[in-house]
Design an enzyme around this catalytic site. Structure first.
Site, PDB file in Angstrom:
ATOM      1  N   HIS A  82      21.401  24.097   3.277  1.00 26.96           N
ATOM      2  CA  HIS A  82      22.317  23.066   2.803  1.00 26.96           C
ATOM      3  C   HIS A  82      22.749  23.385   1.387  1.00 26.96           C
ATOM      4  O   HIS A  82      21.922  23.743   0.549  1.00 26.96           O
ATOM      5  CB  HIS A  82      21.659  21.687   2.825  1.00 26.96           C
ATOM      6  CG  HIS A  82      22.564  20.626   2.282  1.00 26.96           C
ATOM      7  ND1 HIS A  82      23.558  20.047   3.037  1.00 26.96           N
ATOM      8  CD2 HIS A  82      22.673  20.076   1.051  1.00 26.96           C
ATOM      9  CE1 HIS A  82      24.221  19.174   2.297  1.00 26.96           C
ATOM     10  NE2 HIS A  82      23.704  19.175   1.084  1.00 26.96           N
ATOM     11  N   ASP A 161      22.373   6.154   6.311  1.00 25.17           N
ATOM     12  CA  ASP A 161      22.960   7.003   5.273  1.00 25.17           C
ATOM     13  C   ASP A 161      24.476   6.960   5.335  1.00 25.17           C
ATOM     14  O   ASP A 161      25.153   6.903   4.308  1.00 25.17           O
ATOM     15  CB  ASP A 161      22.495   8.452   5.432  1.00 25.17           C
ATOM     16  CG  ASP A 161      23.292   9.363   4.514  1.00 25.17           C
ATOM     17  OD1 ASP A 161      23.122   9.231   3.293  1.00 25.17           O
ATOM     18  OD2 ASP A 161      24.107  10.159   5.010  1.00 25.17           O
ATOM     19  N   ARG A 168      28.517   4.032  -1.586  1.00 18.39           N
ATOM     20  CA  ARG A 168      28.316   4.714  -2.873  1.00 18.39           C
ATOM     21  C   ARG A 168      29.622   5.275  -3.391  1.00 18.39           C
ATOM     22  O   ARG A 168      29.909   5.223  -4.589  1.00 18.39           O
ATOM     23  CB  ARG A 168      27.279   5.840  -2.717  1.00 18.39           C
ATOM     24  CG  ARG A 168      25.842   5.326  -2.653  1.00 18.39           C
ATOM     25  CD  ARG A 168      24.887   6.407  -2.177  1.00 18.39           C
ATOM     26  NE  ARG A 168      24.916   7.567  -3.051  1.00 18.39           N
ATOM     27  CZ  ARG A 168      24.626   8.812  -2.666  1.00 18.39           C
ATOM     28  NH1 ARG A 168      24.291   9.043  -1.399  1.00 18.39           N
ATOM     29  NH2 ARG A 168      24.661   9.801  -3.508  1.00 18.39           N
ATOM     30  N   SER A 183      19.951  11.028   0.823  1.00 19.41           N
ATOM     31  CA  SER A 183      21.074  11.204   1.723  1.00 19.41           C
ATOM     32  C   SER A 183      21.041  12.592   2.379  1.00 19.41           C
ATOM     33  O   SER A 183      21.135  12.721   3.607  1.00 19.41           O
ATOM     34  CB  SER A 183      22.377  11.034   0.928  1.00 19.41           C
ATOM     35  OG  SER A 183      23.488  11.352   1.723  1.00 19.41           O
ATOM     36  N   LYS A 187      19.570  13.418   6.532  1.00 15.14           N
ATOM     37  CA  LYS A 187      20.443  14.039   7.522  1.00 15.14           C
ATOM     38  C   LYS A 187      19.875  15.367   8.001  1.00 15.14           C
ATOM     39  O   LYS A 187      19.897  15.688   9.183  1.00 15.14           O
ATOM     40  CB  LYS A 187      21.838  14.267   6.919  1.00 15.14           C
ATOM     41  CG  LYS A 187      22.745  13.065   7.044  1.00 15.14           C
ATOM     42  CD  LYS A 187      24.089  13.309   6.392  1.00 15.14           C
ATOM     43  CE  LYS A 187      23.958  13.423   4.886  1.00 15.14           C
ATOM     44  NZ  LYS A 187      25.218  13.233   4.164  1.00 15.14           N
TER      45      LYS A 187
END
Lengths: 437, 437
Positions: A82, A161, A168, A183, A187
């Site tokens: 990620h 989320d 947000r 968050s 995920k």
């Protein structure tokens, strides 16, 4: 338990218990807690912070707000990568096929462009026919068939989320490291992975401009992942200039194809190899990082990575011919060079501005619902440290609208800084490594 | 201008401009800004604070979100008093008629009970038939007819405050001095007054338990009022034990009638005279505070205050006979004494707990929509410094439910602290005076 009391507790700097955080997140998922209470809590959390225990509880609660994939039926390690996002940051398109080609599973759930940064899903969708909106069942089937699948967050994955993220965005509470960590990790952990390699960007094109902020976020994410029983490493990597030379959706797919053909060797290919190596190491595919790098380089040089990418594209509805002939990708109607105003060396490139310029051309969204132009973008001919002569092209703008061209060009001209001497110190590509034990 | 940018600015400790605050408040009034953005801004404001200029801009914007009364057609000064709220705090019911009886106009818009404190509107409604929900037209007519009218906030008065107030209540953002100041001052200035006397409570039964917090709020309110061209004074007054001896709606009306009959002289009557004197002074009715106190005392001893109260009650639909015979007020079915567990002196009374006990009996609301029992409450026989013998009644509980009696009694027993020696220092009734020039 009353939500207003939990908000007040956080407001006053208190630590919420695991049960209290679960109560809040469950109320978010079910809709029992109204948005105005969630946003007050989000702002209190941003300003007061969260302890490590609170972050773990938040991640866990958000993770279990939806479906958590169980991929244990697939033989072998499930690994993912990620990135916190940047400009020209397209490594997923190389890494996912390269790592899958070496026999690991890569169940990758990605995001869309955010602010000045691009998103993996938007890039993939520039390939004609490519479908990122697979159901979880289809996702499993593609994954089982070829070792990799690339999709967007479905309604089943971490719905809490999804809701909090949207809130947000409009309440000025994006920048909390604790909330970012929860968050991302909720995920990613929902993918049913064993290993996660985090690419945390720092520099003028990253969300975390200061290295200490990037390191802090990386530490939070690694600790949270380890608490949840995963093997996790975070690389702090440079985003002070665009990664690679191509910025824009179809343009970035094109550059990835060149990398996988072995035709391009630059900071992009180097980072792809580095991150893949960590996925191999933590996924027990190799014994050392050096071995991992060799394996990654081999996946590219052998053409296996590109073949795997072609396979994925085919399985997800895209046209595999595009991979063999990038001219089939969407193309902008016009191109225009930006000439260097002087002679010397590129001292720096204000990276966020290049990302904004690409958005201005039509490659970004102002609102979530906006559509994007996959063909536009910027190809950089000069990067930091390069010598340039007055009038020589710094980059080429690919555009579909004259009005947008002018604004983008102005941004790009302001982004390049040219000095008579070459920069004294090169910025490393990898600034540091956190975790990975 | 984007709301999310204003939220972020405040989140990061910035100062919003007058235009930015007006944009936010206007968006609140029109509904263009959703509640979740307002609540994020409220939380950021609570945690980051506001400058004096921001508070003035907020007050002004909320004031002009609705109708601002123009009472210039009425001859003479328009004066009002506002209390930050406490237990047994019933001075409005004496002051409004006393000051109106001396020829000034008192256009008073009051509130309902909040948390452990009582509200003027709830007390007035315990008088059979009394209507606090006059339209602004009716309000003007009653005011012109008798010099005083007592109503609740109408839909036309500071609608932005009404909305923000409801949000603050459920998002943990009540306690911000800046937001409290804006809320109070916008409503009071909408009354079209020339003079405002603020009674800012401090002590165990007040919202501001610490004297420095009360002083800070008082300074903010006085400065804001003066900026808006009004004559304003704030008295910091004691709320470390209930004011007077009666706590509960009908019970407090009863005590006020006794004060106006001249039958009761205690801290309640003293504070009524003190606050009225400041209204007379700033309203140019007298030249000195001493003169003001004499005039207030005279309005009571002459029976003029009581006669004016009877007149107001009549004009607002209430039964004036109640004023002459308080036995016509709602009465609880049962009473029960709380006996002193020891002999000695009352060292202190945990004042908030007395307020909570009254709520427990049915005199308070948990939710805005709840109805209250006007008859229940507590009559104190002993206050701080009083000598008490074991078994002697500390107070009498007026109740309509046995189940609630037990909980209230436990709270009251815990609230009284009895020591062998009398308290060394008496707490003054007025701790300090701010403004009033």
């Amino acid at each position: 338990m009353r939500i207003v009391d939990l908000i007040r507790k956080k407001r006053d700097g208190g630590e919420l218990t695991r049960e209290e955080i679960k109560f809040l997140v469950d109320g978010c998922t079910s809709g029992a807690v109204p948005d105005y209470q969630l946003s007050a809590w989000l702002m209190a959390t941003l300003l007061r912070g969260m302890t490590r225990a609170e972050i773990a509880a938040l991640t866990e609660a958000m993770l279990h707000s939806g479906e958590v994939l169980n991929l244990s039926a697939l033989p072998g390690k499930k690994v993912d990568k990620h990135s916190t996002g940047g400009v020209g940051d397209k490594t997923s398109l190389v890494i996912a096929p390269a790592v899958a080609a070496a026999g690991l599973y890569v169940p990758m759930i990605s995001g869309r462009g955010l602010g000045h940064t691009g998103g993996t899903l938007d890039k993939l969708e520039s390939i004609p026919g490519f479908n990122v909106n697979l159901s979880l069942g289809e996702f499993r089937r593609v994954l089982a068939a070829c070792g990799c699948a690339l999709i967007g967050q479905t309604a089943e994955i971490a719905p809490a989320d999804k809701k909090l993220y949207a809130l947000r965005d409009v309440t000025g509470t994006v920048e909390s490291p604790a909330l970012i960590c929860g968050s991302i990790m909720s995920k990613k952990l929902a993918e049913g992975i064993d290993v996660l390699v985090l690419d945390v960007k720092t520099g003028s094109g990253a969300f975390m401009k200061r290295e200490e902020d990037a390191v802090h976020l990386a530490e939070l994410m690694v600790e949270t992942g380890v608490r949840m029983g995963k093997r996790v490493v975070a690389l702090i990597t440079d985003m002070d200039q665009p990664l690679g030379r191509y910025v824009g959706h179809a343009l970035e797919v094109e550059e990835c194809i060149y990398v996988m053909r072995g035709e391009v060797r630059n900071d992009l290919s180097e980072l792809c190899i580095e991150l893949s190596a960590w996925m191999f190491l933590l996924g027990d595919r190799v014994a050392t990082i050096e071995e991992g790098k060799q394996l990654a380089a081999q996946m590219i040089s052998s053409g296996k990575a590109l073949a795997k990418f072609r396979e994925i594209v085919g399985l997800q509805g895209g046209d595999p011919a595009t991979i063999d002939d990038p001219r089939l990708l969407p193309k902008a109607q016009s191109t225009r060079d930006v000439a260097s105003p002087g002679t010397g060396f590129i001292a720096s490139i204000a990276c966020e501005q290049i990302g904004v310029a690409s958005c201005v051309l039509g490659g970004g969204r102002e609102k979530k619902e906006d559509s994007i132009d996959p063909a536009v973008g910027i190809v950089l001919h000069k990067k930091r440290g390069d010598r340039v002569v007055s009038g020589e092209p710094l980059c080429t703008i690919h555009y579909n609208s004259d009005a947008r061209l002018d604004e983008a060009r102005r941004l790009i001209e302001l982004a390049y800084r040219i000095e008579p001497e070459p920069p004294r110190r090169a910025r490393p590509l990898v600034h540091g490594i956190i975790g990975g034990k």
